[in-house]
Design a protein around this motif. Structure first.
Motif, PDB file in Angstrom:
ATOM      1  N   TYR A  25       0.808  -1.230   0.000  1.00 10.26           N
ATOM      2  CA  TYR A  25       0.000   0.000   0.000  1.00 10.26           C
ATOM      3  C   TYR A  25       0.840   1.278   0.000  1.00 10.26           C
ATOM      4  CZ  TYR A  25      -3.902  -3.144   0.725  1.00 10.26           C
ATOM      5  OH  TYR A  25      -4.823  -4.150   0.559  1.00 10.26           O
ATOM      6  N   ASN A  26       2.169   1.092  -0.083  1.00 10.06           N
ATOM      7  CA  ASN A  26       3.060   2.250  -0.172  1.00 10.06           C
ATOM      8  C   ASN A  26       2.899   3.213   1.024  1.00 10.06           C
ATOM      9  OD1 ASN A  26       4.976   3.846  -1.265  1.00 10.06           O
ATOM     10  ND2 ASN A  26       3.677   4.750  -2.856  1.00 10.06           N
ATOM     11  N   LEU A  27       2.991   2.623   2.214  1.00 11.72           N
ATOM     12  CA  LEU A  27       2.811   3.399   3.442  1.00 11.72           C
ATOM     13  C   LEU A  27       4.126   3.486   4.207  1.00 11.72           C
ATOM     14  CD1 LEU A  27      -0.458   1.560   4.531  1.00 11.72           C
ATOM     15  CD2 LEU A  27      -0.314   3.799   3.417  1.00 11.72           C
ATOM     16  N   VAL A  28       4.163   4.375   5.174  1.00  9.28           N
ATOM     17  CA  VAL A  28       5.337   4.454   6.065  1.00  9.28           C
ATOM     18  C   VAL A  28       5.056   3.591   7.290  1.00  9.28           C
ATOM     19  CG1 VAL A  28       6.671   6.004   7.552  1.00  9.28           C
ATOM     20  CG2 VAL A  28       6.038   6.736   5.246  1.00  9.28           C
ATOM     21  N   HIS A  29       6.000   2.741   7.633  1.00  9.68           N
ATOM     22  CA  HIS A  29       5.844   1.809   8.756  1.00  9.68           C
ATOM     23  C   HIS A  29       6.456   2.419  10.022  1.00  9.68           C
ATOM     24  CE1 HIS A  29       7.194  -2.321  10.590  1.00  9.68           C
ATOM     25  NE2 HIS A  29       6.141  -1.844  11.183  1.00  9.68           N
ATOM     26  N   LEU A  30       5.632   2.649  11.024  1.00 11.37           N
ATOM     27  CA  LEU A  30       6.161   3.148  12.294  1.00 11.37           C
ATOM     28  C   LEU A  30       5.911   2.111  13.384  1.00 11.37           C
ATOM     29  CD1 LEU A  30       5.171   6.940  12.351  1.00 11.37           C
ATOM     30  CD2 LEU A  30       7.336   5.906  11.692  1.00 11.37           C
ATOM     31  N   SER A  31       6.965   1.398  13.773  1.00  5.06           N
ATOM     32  CA  SER A  31       6.870   0.415  14.847  1.00  5.06           C
ATOM     33  C   SER A  31       7.544   0.999  16.078  1.00  5.06           C
ATOM     34  CB  SER A  31       7.576  -0.881  14.433  1.00  5.06           C
ATOM     35  OG  SER A  31       7.948  -1.624  15.578  1.00  5.06           O
ATOM     36  N   THR A  32       6.765   1.269  17.116  1.00  4.15           N
ATOM     37  CA  THR A  32       7.369   1.863  18.318  1.00  4.15           C
ATOM     38  C   THR A  32       8.393   0.901  18.926  1.00  4.15           C
ATOM     39  OG1 THR A  32       5.261   1.263  19.348  1.00  4.15           O
ATOM     40  CG2 THR A  32       5.681   3.596  19.009  1.00  4.15           C
ATOM     41  N   GLY A  33       8.112  -0.399  18.862  1.00  4.94           N
ATOM     42  CA  GLY A  33       9.087  -1.373  19.389  1.00  4.94           C
ATOM     43  C   GLY A  33      10.409  -1.285  18.646  1.00  4.94           C
ATOM     44  N   ASP A  34      10.343  -1.213  17.304  1.00  8.85           N
ATOM     45  CA  ASP A  34      11.582  -1.123  16.505  1.00  8.85           C
ATOM     46  C   ASP A  34      12.336   0.171  16.816  1.00  8.85           C
ATOM     47  OD1 ASP A  34      10.995  -3.495  15.277  1.00  8.85           O
ATOM     48  OD2 ASP A  34      10.419  -2.641  13.346  1.00  8.85           O
ATOM     49  N   SER A  71       7.012  12.745  16.704  1.00  5.11           N
ATOM     50  CA  SER A  71       8.168  13.276  15.983  1.00  5.11           C
ATOM     51  C   SER A  71       8.486  12.404  14.761  1.00  5.11           C
ATOM     52  CB  SER A  71       9.353  13.459  16.942  1.00  5.11           C
ATOM     53  OG  SER A  71      10.399  12.621  16.616  1.00  5.11           O
ATOM     54  N   GLU A  72       8.222  11.098  14.839  1.00  8.63           N
ATOM     55  CA  GLU A  72       8.437  10.220  13.675  1.00  8.63           C
ATOM     56  C   GLU A  72       7.429  10.532  12.565  1.00  8.63           C
ATOM     57  OE1 GLU A  72      10.910   7.992  13.080  1.00  8.63           O
ATOM     58  OE2 GLU A  72      11.805   8.567  14.989  1.00  8.63           O
ATOM     59  N   VAL A  73       6.182  10.820  12.931  1.00  8.63           N
ATOM     60  CA  VAL A  73       5.181  11.186  11.917  1.00  8.63           C
ATOM     61  C   VAL A  73       5.629  12.486  11.235  1.00  8.63           C
ATOM     62  CG1 VAL A  73       2.791  11.947  11.546  1.00  8.63           C
ATOM     63  CG2 VAL A  73       3.255  10.011  13.058  1.00  8.63           C
ATOM     64  N   ASP A  74       6.078  13.437  12.035  1.00 12.92           N
ATOM     65  CA  ASP A  74       6.498  14.727  11.484  1.00 12.92           C
ATOM     66  C   ASP A  74       7.686  14.596  10.526  1.00 12.92           C
ATOM     67  OD1 ASP A  74       4.531  16.283  12.582  1.00 12.92           O
ATOM     68  OD2 ASP A  74       5.638  16.679  14.433  1.00 12.92           O
ATOM     69  N   LYS A  75       8.515  13.590  10.752  1.00 14.47           N
ATOM     70  CA  LYS A  75       9.676  13.390   9.863  1.00 14.47           C
ATOM     71  C   LYS A  75       9.246  12.902   8.482  1.00 14.47           C
ATOM     72  CE  LYS A  75      12.998  11.897  13.348  1.00 14.47           C
ATOM     73  NZ  LYS A  75      13.529  10.667  13.925  1.00 14.47           N
ATOM     74  N   ASN A  76       7.987  12.444   8.363  1.00 13.04           N
ATOM     75  CA  ASN A  76       7.510  11.845   7.102  1.00 13.04           C
ATOM     76  C   ASN A  76       6.333  12.640   6.543  1.00 13.04           C
ATOM     77  OD1 ASN A  76       8.965   9.084   6.745  1.00 13.04           O
ATOM     78  ND2 ASN A  76       8.493   9.214   8.922  1.00 13.04           N
ATOM     79  N   SER A  77       6.540  13.938   6.349  1.00  9.17           N
ATOM     80  CA  SER A  77       5.414  14.805   6.002  1.00  9.17           C
ATOM     81  C   SER A  77       4.846  14.519   4.615  1.00  9.17           C
ATOM     82  CB  SER A  77       5.825  16.268   6.117  1.00  9.17           C
ATOM     83  OG  SER A  77       6.966  16.471   5.335  1.00  9.17           O
ATOM     84  N   SER A  78       5.606  13.829   3.747  1.00 12.98           N
ATOM     85  CA  SER A  78       5.058  13.562   2.409  1.00 12.98           C
ATOM     86  C   SER A  78       4.449  12.159   2.300  1.00 12.98           C
ATOM     87  CB  SER A  78       6.148  13.752   1.356  1.00 12.98           C
ATOM     88  OG  SER A  78       7.218  12.901   1.655  1.00 12.98           O
TER      89      SER A  78
END
Ligand code: B4P
Length: 194
Positions: A25-34, A71-78
């Protein structure tokens, strides 16, 4: 935007499935554990703090986790959308995420909850513990505590999304491909923008 919360108890297969869903789905993966584990490896201040909780199978405090995620979401604004893997894990975290996404004129599209029996979770995590080097997979006592923390603090997060008609339970038993197909069907059928 397509924003998915991938939910389920420890060892349910969130990380395994998220890796496949981001590609499809061409998404950004944010895993808090990782992210915590990367910080532990880098011996950052956040990593040292997180380790003291994670090694015992407890949750890292909300304040720190929420700030880090935002802050991780903000790093991926596009980004075209996100897969939140392992977040939110408390009601506080779900409320904070909702307000934060509202501020960006977006919201969670769907929560996909992997359903796996406790017996199978313990089996998977002990197996992974043999070679993962993860302290939290290494012994059954810590694994039991993680499952109990999930039941006491995290399971309730499902209600938050059920009340918004965004909750989908997915059978998490079967091959990785079978489960991936179930998740993909749920996304395609949930009337979400891809
Ligand atoms: P996470 O990193 O989120 O770890 P997890 O719950 O163990 O993993 P997951 O469900 O992703 O399982 P996986 O796909 O790897 O959390 C670790 C810790 O970080 C928490 O305990 C907490 O301390 C802290 N933390 C993280 N987020 C937090 C938050 N929001 N707030 C506070 N603290 C937070 O799969 C597990 C195993 O099963 C693998 O070995 C895999 O190969 C196997 N597997 C997967 N699918 C399978 C299948 N279909 N059949 C058989 N085996 C399968």
């Amino acid at each position: 935007m397509l924003n998915i919360v991938l939910f389920g108890p420890p060892g349910a297969g969130k990380g395994t499935q998220a890796a496949k869903l981001v590609d499809k789905y061409n998404l950004v993966h944010l895993s808090t554990g990782d992210i915590f584990r990367e910080n532990i490896k880098g011996k950052t201040e956040l990593g040292i703090l997180a380790k003291s909780y994670m090694d015992d199978g407890n949750l890292v405090p909300d304040e720190v986790t929420i700030k880090m995620l935002e802050s991780e979401v903000d790093k991926n604004s596009s980004a075209k959308g996100f897969i939140f893997d392992g977040f939110p894990r408390t009601t506080n975290q779900s409320e904070a995420l909702e307000v934060f996404l509202e501020g960006k004129n977006t919201s969670i599209s769907v929560m996909l909850a992997l359903d796996v029996s406790e017996q199978e979770l313990i089996k998977r995590l002990l197996l992974r513990g043999k070679h993962s080097g993860r302290a939290d997979d290494a012994n059954e006592e810590v694994i039991s505590n993680r499952i109990s923390v999930y039941n006491k603090q995290t399971a309730v997060v499902a209600d938050f999304y059920t009340n918004q008609n965004k909750f989908e339970k997915i059978d998490g038993i079967g091959s990785v491909e079978e489960i991936f197909d179930r998740l993909s069907n749920a996304i395609n059928n949930h009337n979400v923008t891809v």
